[in-house]
Write a protein that holds these residues in place. Structure first.
Motif, PDB file in Angstrom:
ATOM      1  N   HIS A 123       0.809  -1.218   0.000  1.00  0.00           N
ATOM      2  CA  HIS A 123       0.000   0.000   0.000  1.00  0.00           C
ATOM      3  C   HIS A 123       0.847   1.276   0.000  1.00  0.00           C
ATOM      4  N   THR A 124       2.011   1.244   0.668  1.00  0.00           N
ATOM      5  CA  THR A 124       2.878   2.441   0.730  1.00  0.00           C
ATOM      6  C   THR A 124       3.167   2.999  -0.652  1.00  0.00           C
ATOM      7  N   VAL A 125       3.164   2.142  -1.647  1.00  0.00           N
ATOM      8  CA  VAL A 125       3.492   2.582  -2.997  1.00  0.00           C
ATOM      9  C   VAL A 125       2.499   3.645  -3.486  1.00  0.00           C
ATOM     10  N   GLU A 178       1.444   9.653  -1.896  1.00  0.00           N
ATOM     11  CA  GLU A 178       1.607  10.644  -2.950  1.00  0.00           C
ATOM     12  C   GLU A 178       2.416  11.864  -2.528  1.00  0.00           C
ATOM     13  N   GLY A 179       1.863  12.603  -1.559  1.00  0.00           N
ATOM     14  CA  GLY A 179       2.318  13.974  -1.326  1.00  0.00           C
ATOM     15  C   GLY A 179       3.725  14.129  -0.775  1.00  0.00           C
ATOM     16  N   GLY A 180       4.164  13.240   0.113  1.00  0.00           N
ATOM     17  CA  GLY A 180       5.518  13.386   0.620  1.00  0.00           C
ATOM     18  C   GLY A 180       5.701  12.916   2.049  1.00  0.00           C
ATOM     19  N   THR A 231      -0.311 -14.946   2.997  1.00  0.00           N
ATOM     20  CA  THR A 231      -1.124 -14.307   4.040  1.00  0.00           C
ATOM     21  C   THR A 231      -0.866 -14.984   5.377  1.00  0.00           C
ATOM     22  N   ILE A 232      -0.599 -14.168   6.400  1.00  0.00           N
ATOM     23  CA  ILE A 232      -0.510 -14.729   7.758  1.00  0.00           C
ATOM     24  C   ILE A 232      -1.924 -14.785   8.325  1.00  0.00           C
ATOM     25  N   TYR A 233      -2.299 -15.960   8.794  1.00  0.00           N
ATOM     26  CA  TYR A 233      -3.647 -16.135   9.339  1.00  0.00           C
ATOM     27  C   TYR A 233      -3.658 -16.037  10.859  1.00  0.00           C
ATOM     28  N   TRP A 258      -6.486  -2.939  -1.439  1.00  0.00           N
ATOM     29  CA  TRP A 258      -7.175  -4.179  -1.026  1.00  0.00           C
ATOM     30  C   TRP A 258      -6.500  -4.859   0.158  1.00  0.00           C
ATOM     31  N   GLU A 259      -5.202  -4.573   0.352  1.00  0.00           N
ATOM     32  CA  GLU A 259      -4.472  -5.246   1.435  1.00  0.00           C
ATOM     33  C   GLU A 259      -4.876  -4.749   2.815  1.00  0.00           C
ATOM     34  N   CYS A 260      -5.503  -3.549   2.870  1.00  0.00           N
ATOM     35  CA  CYS A 260      -5.718  -2.889   4.169  1.00  0.00           C
ATOM     36  C   CYS A 260      -6.980  -3.380   4.866  1.00  0.00           C
ATOM     37  N   GLY A 283      -6.884  -4.666   7.860  1.00  0.00           N
ATOM     38  CA  GLY A 283      -6.697  -4.538   9.312  1.00  0.00           C
ATOM     39  C   GLY A 283      -6.254  -5.816   9.998  1.00  0.00           C
ATOM     40  N   ASP A 284      -5.632  -6.730   9.257  1.00  0.00           N
ATOM     41  CA  ASP A 284      -5.276  -8.038   9.833  1.00  0.00           C
ATOM     42  C   ASP A 284      -4.400  -7.915  11.079  1.00  0.00           C
ATOM     43  N   GLY A 285      -3.409  -7.024  11.008  1.00  0.00           N
ATOM     44  CA  GLY A 285      -2.414  -6.955  12.080  1.00  0.00           C
ATOM     45  C   GLY A 285      -3.011  -6.597  13.426  1.00  0.00           C
ATOM     46  N   GLY A 318       4.716   1.243  11.928  1.00  0.00           N
ATOM     47  CA  GLY A 318       3.951   1.758  10.791  1.00  0.00           C
ATOM     48  C   GLY A 318       2.502   1.974  11.175  1.00  0.00           C
ATOM     49  N   GLU A 319       1.631   1.926  10.185  1.00  0.00           N
ATOM     50  CA  GLU A 319       0.231   2.286  10.453  1.00  0.00           C
ATOM     51  C   GLU A 319      -0.437   1.354  11.453  1.00  0.00           C
ATOM     52  N   VAL A 320       0.035   0.130  11.567  1.00  0.00           N
ATOM     53  CA  VAL A 320      -0.600  -0.811  12.501  1.00  0.00           C
ATOM     54  C   VAL A 320      -0.306  -0.458  13.960  1.00  0.00           C
ATOM     55  N   ASN A 364       3.112  12.761   7.824  1.00  0.00           N
ATOM     56  CA  ASN A 364       3.688  12.208   9.054  1.00  0.00           C
ATOM     57  C   ASN A 364       3.656  10.687   9.080  1.00  0.00           C
ATOM     58  N   SER A 365       3.099  10.058   8.035  1.00  0.00           N
ATOM     59  CA  SER A 365       3.138   8.597   8.046  1.00  0.00           C
ATOM     60  C   SER A 365       4.428   8.081   7.402  1.00  0.00           C
ATOM     61  N   LEU A 366       4.766   8.583   6.238  1.00  0.00           N
ATOM     62  CA  LEU A 366       5.934   8.009   5.550  1.00  0.00           C
ATOM     63  C   LEU A 366       7.192   8.121   6.410  1.00  0.00           C
ATOM     64  N   SER A 367       7.335   9.241   7.112  1.00  0.00           N
ATOM     65  CA  SER A 367       8.525   9.346   7.969  1.00  0.00           C
ATOM     66  C   SER A 367       8.369   8.501   9.239  1.00  0.00           C
TER      67      SER A 367
HETATM   68  P1  FAD Z   1       1.532  -0.865   4.136  1.00  0.00           P
HETATM   69  O1  FAD Z   1       2.300  -0.098   3.149  1.00  0.00           O
HETATM   70  O2  FAD Z   1       0.052  -0.808   4.104  1.00  0.00           O
HETATM   71  O3  FAD Z   1       2.004  -2.343   3.993  1.00  0.00           O
HETATM   72  C1  FAD Z   1       1.377  -3.376   4.687  1.00  0.00           C
HETATM   73  C2  FAD Z   1       2.032  -4.673   4.284  1.00  0.00           C
HETATM   74  O4  FAD Z   1       1.515  -5.697   5.116  1.00  0.00           O
HETATM   75  C3  FAD Z   1       1.742  -5.098   2.859  1.00  0.00           C
HETATM   76  O5  FAD Z   1       2.901  -5.686   2.321  1.00  0.00           O
HETATM   77  C4  FAD Z   1       0.649  -6.152   3.023  1.00  0.00           C
HETATM   78  O6  FAD Z   1       0.607  -7.087   1.980  1.00  0.00           O
HETATM   79  C5  FAD Z   1       1.099  -6.789   4.318  1.00  0.00           C
HETATM   80  N1  FAD Z   1       0.052  -7.515   5.028  1.00  0.00           N
HETATM   81  C6  FAD Z   1      -1.093  -7.036   5.576  1.00  0.00           C
HETATM   82  N2  FAD Z   1      -1.764  -8.032   6.188  1.00  0.00           N
HETATM   83  C7  FAD Z   1      -1.018  -9.150   6.015  1.00  0.00           C
HETATM   84  C8  FAD Z   1      -1.191 -10.513   6.391  1.00  0.00           C
HETATM   85  N3  FAD Z   1      -2.260 -10.939   7.083  1.00  0.00           N
HETATM   86  N4  FAD Z   1      -0.252 -11.398   6.024  1.00  0.00           N
HETATM   87  C9  FAD Z   1       0.842 -11.007   5.311  1.00  0.00           C
HETATM   88  N5  FAD Z   1       1.052  -9.734   4.921  1.00  0.00           N
HETATM   89  C10 FAD Z   1       0.129  -8.832   5.288  1.00  0.00           C
HETATM   90  N6  FAD Z   1       1.307   9.137   4.089  1.00  0.00           N
HETATM   91  C11 FAD Z   1       2.255  10.107   4.049  1.00  0.00           C
HETATM   92  O7  FAD Z   1       2.985  10.315   5.010  1.00  0.00           O
HETATM   93  N7  FAD Z   1       2.420  10.857   2.924  1.00  0.00           N
HETATM   94  C12 FAD Z   1       1.671  10.698   1.818  1.00  0.00           C
HETATM   95  O8  FAD Z   1       1.869  11.395   0.834  1.00  0.00           O
HETATM   96  C13 FAD Z   1       0.663   9.694   1.841  1.00  0.00           C
HETATM   97  N8  FAD Z   1      -0.127   9.485   0.760  1.00  0.00           N
HETATM   98  C14 FAD Z   1      -1.063   8.509   0.794  1.00  0.00           C
HETATM   99  C15 FAD Z   1      -1.845   8.282  -0.339  1.00  0.00           C
HETATM  100  C16 FAD Z   1      -2.798   7.279  -0.338  1.00  0.00           C
HETATM  101  C17 FAD Z   1      -3.617   7.041  -1.555  1.00  0.00           C
HETATM  102  C18 FAD Z   1      -3.011   6.528   0.825  1.00  0.00           C
HETATM  103  C19 FAD Z   1      -4.091   5.517   0.860  1.00  0.00           C
HETATM  104  C20 FAD Z   1      -2.234   6.727   1.950  1.00  0.00           C
HETATM  105  C21 FAD Z   1      -1.261   7.724   1.940  1.00  0.00           C
HETATM  106  N9  FAD Z   1      -0.443   7.934   3.063  1.00  0.00           N
HETATM  107  C22 FAD Z   1       0.513   8.916   3.020  1.00  0.00           C
HETATM  108  C23 FAD Z   1      -0.489   7.012   4.200  1.00  0.00           C
HETATM  109  C24 FAD Z   1       0.622   5.980   4.046  1.00  0.00           C
HETATM  110  O9  FAD Z   1       0.767   5.626   2.704  1.00  0.00           O
HETATM  111  C25 FAD Z   1       0.371   4.711   4.862  1.00  0.00           C
HETATM  112  O10 FAD Z   1       0.012   5.048   6.164  1.00  0.00           O
HETATM  113  C26 FAD Z   1       1.628   3.867   4.895  1.00  0.00           C
HETATM  114  O11 FAD Z   1       2.082   3.621   3.589  1.00  0.00           O
HETATM  115  C27 FAD Z   1       1.444   2.555   5.624  1.00  0.00           C
HETATM  116  O12 FAD Z   1       2.656   1.854   5.512  1.00  0.00           O
HETATM  117  P2  FAD Z   1       2.927   0.491   6.308  1.00  0.00           P
HETATM  118  O13 FAD Z   1       4.316   0.101   6.020  1.00  0.00           O
HETATM  119  O14 FAD Z   1       2.509   0.656   7.717  1.00  0.00           O
HETATM  120  O15 FAD Z   1       1.910  -0.535   5.658  1.00  0.00           O
END
Ligand code: FAD
Length: 609
Positions: A46-48, A51-53, A160-162, A210-212, A214-216, A399-401, A414-417
């Motif tokens: 999902h991090t991919v 957008e903004g920074g 997928t981790i169950y 689709w990955e989000c 909330g499994d974690g 991260g977000e979890v 404030n999420s990416l950093s």
């Molecule tokens: P994620 O990137 O969501 O990765 C989660 C990983 O966990 C994935 O690999 C997934 O497959 C895996 N996973 C989940 N459940 C399981 C499971 N049960 N078993 C195995 N694998 C699992 N934030 C900013 O700071 N700046 C921005 O510009 C910004 N733009 C955004 C734009 C959009 C469209 C969105 C939706 C969000 C944006 N955010 C932004 C928020 C930010 O992108 C997310 O908060 C952040 O990327 C979350 O990263 P993460 O590493 O915590 O998790």
């Protein structure tokens, strides 16, 4: 009897987004053998989509910026419910983490004199977001992934981790399955880092991938980890509202950061009428002043379109409810009349293509129609502010979890950093913990077999329900009863709906083989989604006030009684969830002065920031 393959690691990282990859790198650096599991492919987390920074007080555009200003902005945006120590660690370390990404190959946009450029975003006092056009997440993931692969991570894609596996109260691994083949996998690990991202998919209208699902949150809670502040869900003010097939897709805050303005159907810039008391004096009061700010006048204040997301989302909802919305139930976001077409295409290329392709609309010529979309969860697994350890030995979250950093509302960027600051801390601490565990790890075979039987149950239940129908019902009811505006009656009704859905989630039916079977995946997802939805609703019921991402129609104002309380969501041994109110950790006096400075002048006069 079902067979399974066993993999052994010192540290297992669940998730390959920004947090997971940064944790993996840190753990490898400590000498740990690291496995990374992801539901999708490497590079597709999902991090991919970000957008903004990424926010970091580097002071490249405004030298007055520093960690103290970022600290104050983050706490103020978070309604002061943030964990102060996490905010301090985060704001101090974020600039180093951005520079580190650059060393590893990230190519950020530059200022005219060649430094990493920084852009404006809501709630940040200065331009603070290091960015790569509006594709910052892509660059972040590309850089981390290259680095992690070079360092030797073992990746398990489409896995997928169950369930997490436990032994004598500590986490010792996880059970998962390969989505492609349906094969079960057991990961034995001395420490596990959860980096599974957010839960936007429990709502009908969301910007999340689709990955989000909330499994974690559920995986952690099911093994006894505390959750914190799950009522705080961020509804981003600007999602696409038309056409219906793309409803919820994000329109980056970068549009407003680059000068875009919000207007209602009468052509009025309504945000000037929606500046909350706590921000009075910090934002432009006239269009003329806002215009001067856009032209670079440092004495002009920022336009109110750059208020925090909770404020802007509620103002949009009010315009729509009072009949001043756009034809498809949103408001207008106009960058076309503010910036030349070439500038828009250079600074917001993804937005230009997104609207052209999905909405048949040229944003260099016409305003966009936008409305709130579920975007982010501030709450999460409760962690130690230094190590990201949960209350369950062997389990870490980043991260977000993970919860705590963002309080009641996250500032954009404030999420990416957050991912790289706390991903690194989690990886280091998990590797350190793993190094102290002696001997080989045995997982309990009976536990594994019981979970496998549970996971396969939908194949042996021909009279069960359709999992897709349950998923639809969950998302629609969460949207209606626990969405952007909440009230007691609807929240209580939602609890009953969830109790019913919980039973039905264990009585679904799927057919076909286990290879690439979306019905089966949905049947397992829904079990976890119902659990976490319940935590959100219980915490929302308990907070009888409106603050940040939690808005109650029956308690429309912030209440001082709740101003110093975090909600801890705890699972008892019989599986029931309870909400415990806990006082905020005490903030040291010198930091309190920073956090509570009335404005930037007071901050600079009193604490030298
Ligand atoms: P994620 O990137 O969501 O990765 C989660 C990983 O966990 C994935 O690999 C997934 O497959 C895996 N996973 C989940 N459940 C399981 C499971 N049960 N078993 C195995 N694998 C699992 N934030 C900013 O700071 N700046 C921005 O510009 C910004 N733009 C955004 C734009 C959009 C469209 C969105 C939706 C969000 C944006 N955010 C932004 C928020 C930010 O992108 C997310 O908060 C952040 O990327 C979350 O990263 P993460 O590493 O915590 O998790």
């Amino acid at each position: 009897m079902e067979s399974y393959t066993i993999h052994d690691y010192d540290v297992l990282v669940i998730g390959a987004g920004g947090a997971g990859l940064r944790a993996a790198i840190a753990a490898i650096e400590q000498g740990a053998r690291v496995g990374v599991v992801t539901k999708s492919l490497l590079g597709k987390a999902h991090t991919v989509m970000a957008e903004g920074g990424m926010a970091a007080a580097m002071g490249n555009v405004r030298p007055e910026d520093n960690w103290k200003v970022h600290f104050r902005d983050t706490l103020k945006g978070g309604g002061m419910l943030n964990n102060w120590k996490m905010v301090m660690n985060y704001t101090k370390e974020a600039p180093d983490r951005v520079r580190e990404l650059e060393r590893w190959g990230a190519v950020f946009d530059r200022t005219p004199d060649g430094r990493i450029n920084q852009r404006n975003f809501g709630g940040h006092s200065y331009p603070r977001l290091a960015h790569v056009g509006d594709r910052t997440g892509l660059e972040l993931i590309r850089t981390l992934q290259d680095h992690a692969v070079k360092m030797g991570i073992h990746a398990h894609m489409e896995t997928t981790i169950y369930r997490l596996l436990t032994d004598a109260g500590r986490v010792v691994g996880a059970l998962g399955f390969n989505r492609q083949t349906g094969e079960f996998l057991v990961f034995r690990a001395k420490a596990v880092v959860l980096a599974t991202g957010g839960l936007g998919r429990i709502y009908q209208i969301t910007s999340n991938s689709w990955e989000c699902t909330g499994d974690g949150f559920s995986l952690a809670s099911m093994v006894g980890a505390d959750l914190i502040d799950m009522e705080f869900i961020q509804f981003h003010p600007t999602g696409m509202v038309w056409p219906p097939s793309v409803m919820g897709i994000l329109v980056t805050e970068g549009v407003r950061g680059e000068g875009g303005v919000l207007k209602n159907s009468e052509g009025k810039r309504f945000m000037f009428d929606n500046v909350p008391e706590r921000y009075k004096g910090e934002f432009a009061e006239t269009e003329e002043e806002a215009e001067r700010w856009l032209q670079g006048d440092r004495n002009a204040r920022r336009p109110p379109e750059l208020l925090t997301r909770d404020v802007v989302a509620r103002a949009i909802r009010k315009e729509v409810n009072e009949g001043r919305g756009s034809p498809h139930g949103g408001v207008y976001l106009d960058i076309a009349s503010r910036r030349p077409a070439d500038y828009i295409k250079k600074k917001l290329p993804s937005m230009y293509h997104q609207f052209m392709k999905l909405g048949n609309l040229d944003i260099t010529k016409e305003p966009m129609e936008v409305g709130p979309t579920c975007h982010y969860v501030m709450g999460g697994v409760r962690v130690d502010p230094d190590t990201q350890a949960t209350n369950v030995p062997g389990l870490y979250a980043a991260g977000e979890v993970a919860g705590g950093l963002h309080g009641a509302n996250r500032l954009g960027g404030n999420s990416l950093s957050d991912l790289v600051v706390f991903g690194r801390r989690a990886g280091m601490a998990a590797a350190e913990y793993a190094a102290k565990q002696s001997g080989s790890y045995q997982v309990d075979e009976a536990q594994v077999r019981a979970y496998i039987a549970e996971a396969l149950q939908p194949f042996n239940n021909p009279q069960g329900e359709n999992p897709f129908a349950l998923m639809k019902e969950l998302r629609a009811t969460m949207q209606k009863n626990a969405g952007i505006m909440r009230e007691e009656g609807e929240l209580k009704a939602q609890l009953e709906i969830l109790a019913n859905l919980k039973k039905r989630a264990w009585n679904t039916s799927v057919s076909g083989s286990r290879a690439y079977n979306p019905g089966w995946h949905t049947a397992l997802d829904i079990r976890l989604m119902v659990e976490i939805s319940e935590a959100v609703v219980l915490a929302a019921l308990a907070r009888k006030e409106s603050r940040g991402g939690h808005a109650r129609l029956d308690y429309p104002d912030p209440d001082p009684t709740f101003a110093k309380i975090n909600h801890i969501i705890r699972r008892s041994s019989d599986g029931t969830l309870t909400v415990v109110a806990e006082p905020l950790p005490e903030m040291p006096e010198e930091l309190r002065k920073i956090a509570e400075a009335k404005d930037l002048k007071e901050l600079s006069d009193k604490v030298g920031a």
